[in-house]
Structures are given as structure tokens and as C-alpha cells.
Design a protein around this motif. Structure first.
Motif, PDB file in Angstrom:
ATOM      1  N   VAL A  18       0.851  -1.188   0.000  1.00 15.24           N
ATOM      2  CA  VAL A  18       0.000   0.000   0.000  1.00 15.24           C
ATOM      3  C   VAL A  18       0.886   1.237   0.000  1.00 15.24           C
ATOM      4  O   VAL A  18       1.876   1.303   0.749  1.00 15.24           O
ATOM      5  N   ALA A  19       0.542   2.225  -0.852  1.00 10.95           N
ATOM      6  CA  ALA A  19       1.346   3.447  -0.930  1.00 10.95           C
ATOM      7  C   ALA A  19       0.504   4.568  -1.527  1.00 10.95           C
ATOM      8  O   ALA A  19      -0.460   4.311  -2.274  1.00 10.95           O
ATOM      9  N   PRO A  20       0.822   5.813  -1.194  1.00 12.32           N
ATOM     10  CA  PRO A  20       0.196   6.921  -1.918  1.00 12.32           C
ATOM     11  C   PRO A  20       0.492   6.789  -3.407  1.00 12.32           C
ATOM     12  O   PRO A  20       1.598   6.387  -3.789  1.00 12.32           O
ATOM     13  N   TYR A  21      -0.473   7.112  -4.233  1.00 10.52           N
ATOM     14  CA  TYR A  21      -0.282   6.915  -5.670  1.00 10.52           C
ATOM     15  C   TYR A  21       0.916   7.703  -6.188  1.00 10.52           C
ATOM     16  O   TYR A  21       1.605   7.277  -7.107  1.00 10.52           O
ATOM     17  N   ALA A  22       1.199   8.863  -5.552  1.00 12.76           N
ATOM     18  CA  ALA A  22       2.312   9.690  -6.003  1.00 12.76           C
ATOM     19  C   ALA A  22       3.659   8.997  -5.792  1.00 12.76           C
ATOM     20  O   ALA A  22       4.625   9.263  -6.518  1.00 12.76           O
TER      21      ALA A  22
END
Length: 466
Positions: A18-22
Motif C-alpha cells: 500500500v502506498a500513496p499513488y504519487a
């Protein structure tokens, strides 16, 4: 000796990256560099920009690599950086497979449980996380055998050549390796010949010759086979044939073939018993006590084999109660196997007929697989006969006088080389055949799915980045 953990596959954990899309790209680059996560991908994804550029380049390159920062794909194409384009093409496939919710993206996969915390710490500075999930019902994790992490010191290739161990089964690499070299030794019993194999294993372990370096991981098999051949050679009194330099500690194969044959079949019966015991454990792990009880490769097959063996022993001793006990035990095993086989049919008269045919096959296979171990004696005799032939030829020439000594040496060296090469190949193939068809067919009923982590190393090259 291996610890108890060596007999179970590596424990897997269902995870989500899971990660921020940026920062998803940077997160995936670190995941790829770690090489310990198998990420799930969508089946239908068209080629991305990097993949299309890669298709236009015909020049073969090295393995794929990635850069920490996003590169200029046009510059990579102009410079023919196939390895970087290949890495970006793989990264694109994972990016397209990510599930996006608002500003957050995630991909599901599998990771060894021991690696989860360390990789999570590596992703945290850029806002990424490795989130443990519950395993989907009815889906087994992929299998990673512990020996696959250290292929130069174990017998894992023997098992993986046969197939992938189901995740719930135990890993038989060490027992299978020990059994393999023991069977090899019985067929290759000669202290001198085994010593040559042991010497070859040591040179291979040291990386010599360099042309054979890719086979280096097989040195444990060669060393074990050589040591087993030497032990059997001491038992047979063989040192480069019947030279008389060693006493016979057990039997001379050429003088007592019947005794060697009986011992081989007895060893086979013991090995099949152990295989069925292991199969019972695996059936229990796979489907619970019911499956373990009724499976022909479980308790039912074990009872049948033990019953038949007990009955034969009673006949040999002319002891009727032992024969009756063996018959009762074999009948019980056959009945349990029949119930298990009938459950897998459509029922009715057709199911009963199918069950009868399959039960007949179970009984026949039990007998023929046990007798199949007679090949241990047969090829042991062949090896002893070849060594005897070489030694007789050598001594026959040497007895003719000094003028024939050189010819005797040539016969001894050439004959020994031919016998070692031929018999080592034959014994290796026959031991593998017994391992696969007689033993593994009872230990395993299904195939697992191999763990294939995504691994692409990160390059320090930043000259072509945007």
C-alpha cells in the motif's frame, strides 16, 4: 543435522503493498529490489510505453534493472538500454495491476512471514506499507522450500525436479536426499570408486573446473553418493574391485546374490512403509483425519502394506497366527481404501466397478513397487561384475611378466574409468527412478504452486533519468 524447521516449507503471509499513488513507483522499485514479494497481476494488460519501446529494439540485453527515479524512456530507446527498458516494462505491468482508491493504491501478494517486518520498515520512509492480510479461503499460499534459499548445501533440487511440494505438506528434501544416496551406494559399492566420486565432489565444491561451475550446487549429491559407495564398499570388501585389500564385512555380491536380493527387497519394504507414513501425515494436513484414514497413500495403504508384509513373514516362519493377523490387517487396509475410492466416484454399480478396478491396481502396485527395489541388488551385482572383470584383466596381464605391466596399468585405468562413469550414471538414474515412482508417488498426491517473487535490482545509473 537439520532442525525441525527444515522439514516444513517457509511460512508465507498474505500481504498488500500500500502506498500513496504519487510514490507508488518508488515503492514498487524498493519491493522489486528486495525480491521477496510475489505480486498478483491482472491477466489482460496491454503493453505500456516501455514495453512498446522494448519491442522495437532487437538487440538482446542483460537482465532487467530499475532506476530509483523515473527514466526518460525515449533516451533509453535511443541509447539501446534494453535492461532498463525491460525493468520499466515489468514495473508498468505492476502499476497497471494496482487497485486505486482516491490517492492510495495497493497490490496484493505473498511474502515470507520473516521478511514482512523488514520490508515494511524499508517502505515506511516514502509512505509505503506492507499490510498483512487474511489468506483467501480455499487458496493455498505458494511454496518456498528452505533449501531453495541455500541451494548449495541441501538436497532440495531432488524434490523440486519431481514437482512443487504443496504448501501444507512437509518438505522431504533431507530424508529424500539421504535415501537417494543410500540406494546409490548399494548399487555402487566400492571404496575406491566411491572415493573418486568424493574427490570429484570436493573439486566441484571449490568451483573447479570452471566450465562445470554451474553444476556446483549438485556437489552434495556427488559427495553423498561417493560416501555411500565407500560405506557399501567396506561392507562388500571391494576396493577397485575384489583386490583382497579389504575384508568382507557383510557379503560378497558375486558370491551371495540371493542374500543381497533379499536385503534389497527388505530395504524397499521399509522405505515404502516410511513413504506411506509420510503420506499419512500429508493427507492429514491436506484434508484432515478422514482423508488420512481412507487414502491409499495414507493409513489405508500403510495397513495394506504392513498386513501383506506380516503375512509373508508368517508364511516364511510357518506361523499361522502371524499369517492370520497379517491377512486381517491387509483386509482392513483394503476396506478403508475401498471406502475412500468409492467416495470419489459417482456411486452406484458403476462406482463400485471403478472402485474394484482401482483396488486391484492398489494391491498390484503395492507388490510390484516392493519387488522393484530388487534393482538395487541387480545393479549392485552388475557393478561388482564390471569391477571384477577389470581386476581380472589387470592381474592377468601383470602375471605375464614385466613387459606387460604397462598394458596392465592401461587396462586398470581405462577399465576403472569406464566402469565408474557407466555405473555412476546407471546407479544415479535407477536411484532417481525408485525415489520418484515408488516413494514420492506415495508421499505426494497433488502439486503445489512455486513461490515466484518479483525481483529486479536497482541500478545506480541516473544519467538517462528525466
Amino acid at each position: 543435522m537439520p532442525s525441525s524447521e527444515a522439514f516444513t516449507p517457509v511460512r508465507m503471509r498474505r500481504v498488500a503493498v500500500v502506498a500513496p499513488y504519487a510514490t507508488l513507483r518508488e515503492t514498487l522499485v524498493r519491493v522489486a529490489d528486495a525480491g521477496c514479494v510475489e505480486l498478483e497481476r491482472l491477466e489482460e494488460t496491454g503493453p505500456g510505453p516501455a514495453a512498446r519501446r522494448l519491442q522495437r529494439i532487437r538487440t538482446p540485453g542483460r537482465g532487467p534493472v530499475l532506476t530509483a527515479a523515473a527514466p526518460d524512456l525515449d533516451a533509453l530507446e535511443r541509447e539501446g538500454r534494453v535492461e532498463l527498458l525491460a525493468g520499466e516494462a515489468q514495473l508498468e505491468e505492476r502499476l497497471y495491476s494496482a487497485v486505486r482508491r482516491g490517492e492510495v493504491a495497493a497490490l496484493a501478494g505473498w511474502c515470507p512471514a520473516a521478511e514482512v517486518a523488514q520490508l515494511g520498515q524499508r517502505l515506511a520512509p516514502i509512505g509505503g506499507a506492507l499490510v498483512p492480510l487474511s489468506a483467501p479461503r480455499g487458496v493455498d499460499p505458494p511454496t518456498l522450500l528452505r533449501g531453495a534459499q541455500r541451494p548449495a548445501v541441501g538436497f532440495t533440487p531432488l524434490v523440486t525436479t519431481f514437482g512443487t511440494v504443496p504448501y501444507k505438506d512437509f518438505d522431504p528434501s533431507w530424508p529424500a536426499g539421504i535415501v537417494y544416496v543410500a540406494m546409490f551406494g548399494l548399487m555402487f559399492g566400492d571404496v575406491g570408486h566411491g572415493g573418486l566420486l568424493l574427490l570429484a565432489a570436493l573439486t566441484l565444491r571449490l568451483g573447479r573446473p570452471r566450465k562445470l561451475a554451474r553444476w556446483r550446487r549438485l556437489w552434495p549429491f556427488l559427495a553423498g553418493a561417493g560416501a555411500a559407495g565407500m560405506l557399501a564398499g567396506f561392507a562388500y570388501g571391494e576396493f577397485f574391485g575384489p583386490t583382497g585389500l579389504l575384508p568382507v564385512l557383510w557379503l560378497n555380491p558375486l558370491d551371495e546374490p540371493e542374500r543381497l536380493l533379499a536385503a534389497s527387497i527388505g530395504i524397499g519394504a521399509v522405505l515404502l512403509t516410511l513413504a506411506l507414513a509420510a503420506g499419512t501425515v500429508n493427507r492429514w494436513r491436506e484434508g484432515g483425519p478422514g482423508r488420512a484414514l481412507y487414502a491409499a497413500s495414507g493409513s489405508a495403504g500403510l495397513a495394506l502394506l504392513l498386513g501383506l508384509g506380516l503375512g509373508c513373514w508368517g508364511l516364511y516362519l510357518h506361523h499361522r497366527p502371524v499369517v492370520v493377523a497379517g491377512a486381517v490387517l491387509a483386509a482392513a487396509g483394503l476396506a478403508l481404501a475401498g471406502v475412500g475410492l468409492f467416495r470419489g466416484t459417482a456411486g452406484g454399480a458403476g462406482g463400485a466397478a471403478e472402485t474394484g478396478v482401482r483396488l486391484f491396481d492398489v494391491v498390484v502396485r503395492t507388490g510390484t513397487n516392493t519387488v522393484s527395489f530388487a534393482r538395487l541388488a541387480a545393479f549392485g551385482l552388475t557393478h561388482a561384475a564390471l569391477a571384477d572383470l577389470v581386476w581380472r584383466g589387470t592381474t592377468g596381464l601383470a602375471d605375464r611378466g614385466p613387459g606387460y605391466l604397462l598394458a596392465a596399468v592401461v587396462v586398470f585405468v581405462a577399465g576403472t574409468a569406464a566402469a565408474v562413469a557407466l555405473e555412476a550414471l546407471v546407479a544415479a538414474v535407477q536411484a532417481l527412478r525408485l525415489e520418484f515412482y515408488e516413494i514420492f508417488s506415495r508421499v505426494f498426491e497433488t502439486q503445489g504452486r512455486p513461490f515466484r517473487p518479483w525481483h529486479v535490482p536497482t541500478s545506480a545509473d541516473a544519467e538517462v533519468t528525466s
